[in-house]
Write an enzyme that holds these catalytic residues in place. Sequence first.
Site, short mmCIF file in Angstrom:
data_model
loop_
_atom_site.label_atom_id
_atom_site.label_comp_id
_atom_site.label_asym_id
_atom_site.label_seq_id
_atom_site.Cartn_x
_atom_site.Cartn_y
_atom_site.Cartn_z
N ASN A 17 0.88 -1.17 0.00
CA ASN A 17 0.00 0.00 0.00
C ASN A 17 0.92 1.22 0.00
OD1 ASN A 17 -1.78 2.06 0.49
ND2 ASN A 17 -2.38 1.38 2.55
N TRP A 18 1.06 1.82 -1.17
CA TRP A 18 2.02 2.93 -1.31
C TRP A 18 1.52 4.21 -0.66
CZ3 TRP A 18 4.52 2.94 -6.90
CH2 TRP A 18 5.19 1.71 -7.10
N LYS A 19 0.21 4.28 -0.36
CA LYS A 19 -0.40 5.49 0.23
C LYS A 19 -0.12 6.71 -0.66
CE LYS A 19 -0.21 3.24 4.65
NZ LYS A 19 -0.26 3.34 6.10
N HIS A 102 -9.60 1.30 4.16
CA HIS A 102 -8.38 1.49 4.96
C HIS A 102 -8.69 2.43 6.13
CE1 HIS A 102 -4.36 2.65 6.17
NE2 HIS A 102 -3.95 1.53 5.61
N GLU A 104 -7.15 4.82 7.28
CA GLU A 104 -6.90 6.25 6.99
C GLU A 104 -8.08 6.85 6.23
OE1 GLU A 104 -3.05 5.61 5.21
OE2 GLU A 104 -2.31 4.98 7.18
N GLU A 174 -5.97 -4.95 10.04
CA GLU A 174 -4.94 -3.96 10.35
C GLU A 174 -5.29 -3.21 11.64
OE1 GLU A 174 -2.64 -2.75 6.57
OE2 GLU A 174 -4.39 -1.48 6.74
N GLY A 180 2.02 2.06 10.72
CA GLY A 180 3.00 3.13 10.63
C GLY A 180 3.68 3.47 11.95
N SER A 220 2.86 -2.39 10.30
CA SER A 220 4.30 -2.49 10.57
C SER A 220 4.89 -3.86 10.21
CB SER A 220 4.60 -2.13 12.03
OG SER A 220 4.20 -0.79 12.29
N GLY A 241 2.64 -1.20 4.26
CA GLY A 241 2.76 0.22 3.94
C GLY A 241 4.21 0.61 3.74
P1 PGA Z 1 2.52 0.12 7.64
O1 PGA Z 1 1.10 0.39 6.94
O2 PGA Z 1 3.04 -1.18 7.06
O3 PGA Z 1 3.37 1.30 7.24
O4 PGA Z 1 2.28 0.02 9.09
C1 PGA Z 1 0.20 -0.65 6.69
C2 PGA Z 1 -1.04 -0.13 6.05
O5 PGA Z 1 -1.50 0.97 6.40
O6 PGA Z 1 -1.62 -0.79 5.16
#
Ligand code: PGA
Length: 255
Positions: A17-19, A102, A104, A174, A180, A220, A241
Amino acid sequence: MEMEDKHMARRKVAAGNWKMNKTPSEAVKLCEEMKPLVESDSVDVIYCVPAIDIVPVVQAVKGTNVKVGAENMYIEDNGAFTGEISADMILDAGAEYVIIGHSERREYFSEDDDFLNKKVKKALEKGLKPILCCGESLEQREMGVTMDWIRFQIKSDLTGVTADQVKSMVIAYEPIWAIGTGKTATTEQAEEVCKGIRDCICEIYDQATAEAVRIQYGGSVNAGNAAELFAQGDIDGGLVGGASLKADFGKIVNY
Ligand code: PGA
């Protein structure tokens, strides 16, 4: 079939997931650098990228094992929805997957489960494979309502979705507190909830559907913890991520 065989029967899926990272030219460069590192015959590899990167990334991974996904989509087919993209646009651009729900999106863009259910149904109707995310906050975990909350999310988001459709989906567990933060859920915590999601799918649908759906852990995930997480009976890979933007992702794919 023995339980062990059923686990083996589900292909692992490592999704990045490049965000909101990488311009189109940076995205192409990253694909080139990652190409030899993410080769795999046994794991499905997906890059979920910003909308503007989909076309160049699809081009850049042509002829490789990498599949492409969007990070979001809108619920309507077309029309006056300035700034949004549709399932047909994503498919025509050459992507096969779309991340839905997600944390976010839920938090910063106020996407609730009723709206996410519409997205899941639209994606499936159009032939896009949803990667549906769920997860609890730290407060919910400390209150002891993690599984109640996850079950609510799964049941709401899958309302009106058929068993055959669910089989084509990926569900990503998640925990919000692990995203993150560098604070991964323990293997036991991750497996417990992924198993709980599979049990919930079994209750709503049936055993065959529960055994077919792929359930990832995300939060993470890195080159150091992927192998142990992915070895669990109900964890079929990861949604990654930060580590998906580095060579580490190759190590995660080839855990
Ligand atoms: P992260 O993000 O691996 O940076 O914790 C995961 C995600 O939000 O899909």
